[in-house]
Design a protein around this motif. Structure first.
Motif, PDB file in Angstrom:
ATOM      1  N   ASP A 141      -9.997  -4.544  -6.662  1.00 18.47           N
ATOM      2  CA  ASP A 141     -10.545  -3.030  -6.116  1.00 18.47           C
ATOM      3  C   ASP A 141      -9.974  -2.748  -4.919  1.00 18.47           C
ATOM      4  OD1 ASP A 141     -12.444  -0.395  -5.597  1.00 18.47           O
ATOM      5  OD2 ASP A 141     -11.188  -0.488  -7.177  1.00 18.47           O
ATOM      6  N   ALA A 142      -9.355  -1.531  -5.066  1.00 19.34           N
ATOM      7  CA  ALA A 142      -8.538  -0.964  -3.290  1.00 19.34           C
ATOM      8  C   ALA A 142      -9.509  -0.754  -1.845  1.00 19.34           C
ATOM      9  CB  ALA A 142      -8.182   1.090  -3.738  1.00 19.34           C
ATOM     10  N   SER A 143     -11.045  -1.114  -2.813  1.00 19.71           N
ATOM     11  CA  SER A 143     -12.496  -1.122  -1.565  1.00 19.71           C
ATOM     12  C   SER A 143     -11.981  -2.384  -1.208  1.00 19.71           C
ATOM     13  CB  SER A 143     -13.523  -0.870  -2.627  1.00 19.71           C
ATOM     14  OG  SER A 143     -13.721  -1.545  -3.588  1.00 19.71           O
ATOM     15  N   HIS A 158       0.554  -0.879   0.470  1.00 19.37           N
ATOM     16  CA  HIS A 158       0.144   0.031  -0.069  1.00 19.37           C
ATOM     17  C   HIS A 158       0.663   0.699   0.001  1.00 19.37           C
ATOM     18  CE1 HIS A 158      -2.903   3.206   1.329  1.00 19.37           C
ATOM     19  NE2 HIS A 158      -3.515   2.056   0.935  1.00 19.37           N
ATOM     20  N   GLU A 159      -0.013   2.211  -0.313  1.00 20.36           N
ATOM     21  CA  GLU A 159       1.134   3.425  -0.744  1.00 20.36           C
ATOM     22  C   GLU A 159       1.226   4.323   0.666  1.00 20.36           C
ATOM     23  OE1 GLU A 159      -2.746   6.372  -1.119  1.00 20.36           O
ATOM     24  OE2 GLU A 159      -1.773   6.236  -2.382  1.00 20.36           O
ATOM     25  N   ASP A 160       0.918   3.945   1.889  1.00 19.04           N
ATOM     26  CA  ASP A 160       1.041   4.295   2.730  1.00 19.04           C
ATOM     27  C   ASP A 160       2.521   3.879   4.026  1.00 19.04           C
ATOM     28  OD1 ASP A 160       0.210   1.601   3.836  1.00 19.04           O
ATOM     29  OD2 ASP A 160      -1.565   2.690   5.238  1.00 19.04           O
ATOM     30  N   ARG A 161       3.007   2.484   2.800  1.00 20.05           N
ATOM     31  CA  ARG A 161       4.443   1.410   2.978  1.00 20.05           C
ATOM     32  C   ARG A 161       3.795   1.097   4.458  1.00 20.05           C
ATOM     33  NH1 ARG A 161       8.789   2.878   1.532  1.00 20.05           N
ATOM     34  NH2 ARG A 161      10.316   2.339   3.783  1.00 20.05           N
ATOM     35  N   ALA A 162       2.555   0.205   4.254  1.00 16.42           N
ATOM     36  CA  ALA A 162       2.403  -1.030   4.993  1.00 16.42           C
ATOM     37  C   ALA A 162       1.395  -1.989   3.856  1.00 16.42           C
ATOM     38  CB  ALA A 162       1.326  -0.300   6.599  1.00 16.42           C
ATOM     39  N   LEU A 163       1.040  -3.231   5.219  1.00 19.48           N
ATOM     40  CA  LEU A 163       0.164  -3.951   4.044  1.00 19.48           C
ATOM     41  C   LEU A 163      -1.029  -3.990   4.378  1.00 19.48           C
ATOM     42  CD1 LEU A 163       2.809  -7.465   4.257  1.00 19.48           C
ATOM     43  CD2 LEU A 163       3.053  -5.380   2.625  1.00 19.48           C
ATOM     44  N   ARG A 164      -1.932  -4.377   3.375  1.00 22.75           N
ATOM     45  CA  ARG A 164      -3.017  -4.831   2.992  1.00 22.75           C
ATOM     46  C   ARG A 164      -2.997  -5.957   2.620  1.00 22.75           C
ATOM     47  NH1 ARG A 164      -2.522  -0.795   4.195  1.00 22.75           N
ATOM     48  NH2 ARG A 164      -3.390   1.433   4.799  1.00 22.75           N
ATOM     49  N   PHE A 165      -4.153  -6.911   3.179  1.00 14.78           N
ATOM     50  CA  PHE A 165      -4.692  -7.974   2.586  1.00 14.78           C
ATOM     51  C   PHE A 165      -5.788  -8.353   1.791  1.00 14.78           C
ATOM     52  CE2 PHE A 165      -1.971  -7.915   6.243  1.00 14.78           C
ATOM     53  CZ  PHE A 165      -0.571  -9.039   6.076  1.00 14.78           C
ATOM     54  N   ALA A 166      -5.951  -9.259   0.900  1.00 16.15           N
ATOM     55  CA  ALA A 166      -7.017  -9.061  -0.155  1.00 16.15           C
ATOM     56  C   ALA A 166      -7.232 -10.846  -0.188  1.00 16.15           C
ATOM     57  CB  ALA A 166      -6.602  -8.820  -2.140  1.00 16.15           C
ATOM     58  N   PRO A 167      -8.783 -11.337  -0.232  1.00 11.03           N
ATOM     59  CA  PRO A 167      -8.908 -12.637   0.015  1.00 11.03           C
ATOM     60  C   PRO A 167      -8.298 -13.182  -1.863  1.00 11.03           C
ATOM     61  CG  PRO A 167     -10.546 -11.816   0.524  1.00 11.03           C
ATOM     62  CD  PRO A 167      -8.993 -11.200   0.110  1.00 11.03           C
ATOM     63  N   TRP A 168      -7.851 -14.580  -2.456  1.00  9.98           N
ATOM     64  CA  TRP A 168      -7.373 -14.595  -3.171  1.00  9.98           C
ATOM     65  C   TRP A 168      -6.948 -16.968  -3.019  1.00  9.98           C
ATOM     66  CZ3 TRP A 168      -3.521 -18.055  -5.009  1.00  9.98           C
ATOM     67  CH2 TRP A 168      -3.479 -18.680  -6.387  1.00  9.98           C
ATOM     68  N   ARG A 169      -8.281 -16.763  -4.113  1.00 11.38           N
ATOM     69  CA  ARG A 169      -8.245 -18.606  -4.897  1.00 11.38           C
ATOM     70  C   ARG A 169      -7.351 -19.233  -5.437  1.00 11.38           C
ATOM     71  NH1 ARG A 169     -14.728 -20.356  -4.710  1.00 11.38           N
ATOM     72  NH2 ARG A 169     -14.090 -19.042  -2.439  1.00 11.38           N
ATOM     73  N   PRO A 170      -6.965 -20.229  -6.290  1.00 13.92           N
ATOM     74  CA  PRO A 170      -5.908 -20.891  -7.079  1.00 13.92           C
ATOM     75  C   PRO A 170      -7.218 -19.936  -8.445  1.00 13.92           C
ATOM     76  CG  PRO A 170      -5.866 -22.344  -5.336  1.00 13.92           C
ATOM     77  CD  PRO A 170      -6.573 -21.147  -4.699  1.00 13.92           C
ATOM     78  N   GLY A 171      -6.229 -19.856  -9.273  1.00 10.52           N
ATOM     79  CA  GLY A 171      -6.799 -19.580 -10.038  1.00 10.52           C
ATOM     80  C   GLY A 171      -7.405 -17.820 -10.321  1.00 10.52           C
ATOM     81  N   ALA A 172      -7.644 -17.025  -9.364  1.00 11.25           N
ATOM     82  CA  ALA A 172      -7.913 -15.734  -9.129  1.00 11.25           C
ATOM     83  C   ALA A 172      -7.127 -14.826  -9.670  1.00 11.25           C
ATOM     84  CB  ALA A 172      -8.634 -15.364  -8.303  1.00 11.25           C
ATOM     85  N   ALA A 173      -7.174 -14.001 -10.668  1.00  9.76           N
ATOM     86  CA  ALA A 173      -6.598 -12.574 -10.979  1.00  9.76           C
ATOM     87  C   ALA A 173      -5.181 -12.142 -10.599  1.00  9.76           C
ATOM     88  CB  ALA A 173      -6.803 -11.484 -12.332  1.00  9.76           C
ATOM     89  N   LEU A 174      -4.183 -11.915 -10.672  1.00  8.67           N
ATOM     90  CA  LEU A 174      -3.226 -11.250  -9.914  1.00  8.67           C
ATOM     91  C   LEU A 174      -2.003 -10.291 -10.860  1.00  8.67           C
ATOM     92  CD1 LEU A 174      -1.665 -15.156  -8.979  1.00  8.67           C
ATOM     93  CD2 LEU A 174      -1.792 -13.183  -7.105  1.00  8.67           C
ATOM     94  N   VAL A 175      -1.783  -8.685 -10.381  1.00 12.27           N
ATOM     95  CA  VAL A 175      -1.067  -8.611 -11.116  1.00 12.27           C
ATOM     96  C   VAL A 175       0.160  -8.691  -9.980  1.00 12.27           C
ATOM     97  CG1 VAL A 175      -1.951  -6.507  -9.225  1.00 12.27           C
ATOM     98  CG2 VAL A 175      -0.710  -6.280 -11.798  1.00 12.27           C
ATOM     99  N   SER A 176       1.507  -8.031 -10.948  1.00 15.98           N
ATOM    100  CA  SER A 176       2.765  -8.229  -9.962  1.00 15.98           C
ATOM    101  C   SER A 176       3.286  -6.249  -9.725  1.00 15.98           C
ATOM    102  CB  SER A 176       3.721  -8.189 -11.577  1.00 15.98           C
ATOM    103  OG  SER A 176       4.296  -9.929 -11.567  1.00 15.98           O
ATOM    104  N   ASN A 177       3.251  -6.498  -8.061  1.00 13.24           N
ATOM    105  CA  ASN A 177       4.136  -5.703  -7.704  1.00 13.24           C
ATOM    106  C   ASN A 177       5.216  -4.781  -8.211  1.00 13.24           C
ATOM    107  OD1 ASN A 177       5.871  -6.741  -6.070  1.00 13.24           O
ATOM    108  ND2 ASN A 177       4.625  -6.671  -4.160  1.00 13.24           N
TER     109      ASN A 177
END
Length: 206
Positions: free
Chosen positions: A111-113, A82-101
């Motif tokens: 979405d950020a929400s 996250h832009e505040d230099r701390a981690l956030r977390f997002a649910p994920w299951r195999p096959g769901a979309a990913l993007v490289s940081n």
């Protein structure tokens, strides 16, 4: 931290990363299976709620075997920078979309929400470069986990914080610093170490 100690820790990181990468593939697969069993056997292993793991990179011990065996009421999450230099977390299951940081590590493409705070997690498995017998963790040096879970220095779990590593990543000392993230436990393919004695369940008398 003094410049000399900083340099020593950087040297240790390089050595341990090389040691980790050198572990043969067959040993890695077996280690991931053994790690899953140890994580699931922890006295505070999650039965429900949001559970955070990580995407294994750079030779890190993998969590897929553990993820696939989590109880049905657990929601597996991956960390997101996250832009505040701390981690956030997002649910994920195999096959769901990913993007490289920015570091090339896959993150859930959401979405950020939809991002969750560290405080919403019930159980977190953190990667590490090295660890010592006293439960001190040496990370990559960016401080993401240290900043994100700083609140755990002043309050009890949840979330429970567990380090995951190959046994080969253990050293005598990682030269811990006051801001390093405290661990409740450390699991490798060989051992489970609980660093908070209140978490150790007594063995029933026979």
């Amino acid at each position: 931290m003094s410049p000399d100690r900083d340099t020593d820790r950087d040297i240790l990181r390089r050595e341990l990363r090389e040691r980790r990468r050198a572990i043969p593939a067959a040993q890695r697969i077996a280690a991931a299976e053994a790690l899953a069993e140890r994580l699931l056997a922890l006295p505070f292993a999650p039965t429900s709620g949001f559970v955070a793991g990580y995407w294994a990179m750079d030779g890190e011990i993998a969590l897929h075997a553990w993820q696939l065996r989590l109880p049905r009421d657990c929601t597996y999450c991956l960390p997101v920078l996250h832009e505040d230099r701390a981690l956030r977390f997002a649910p994920w299951r195999p096959g769901a979309a990913l993007v490289s940081n920015r570091h090339g590590i896959p993150e859930p493409d959401v979405d950020a929400s939809e991002l969750l705070s560290a405080g919403a997690m019930t159980f977190v498995v953190a990667p590490l470069v090295g660890f010592d017998p006293n439960g001190h963790r040496l990370g990559m040096g960016g401080g993401w986990y240290d900043r994100t879970f700083a609140f755990r220095r002043d309050r009890a779990a949840p979330p429970f914080l567990v380090g995951a590593a190959f046994a080969a990543q253990q050293v005598d000392s990682v030269s811990p610093q006051p801001w390093d993230m405290p661990l409740d436990a450390l699991c490798s393919e060989r051992d489970t170490d609980l660093f908070d004695t209140s978490l150790i369940q007594p063995v029933p008398a026979t």
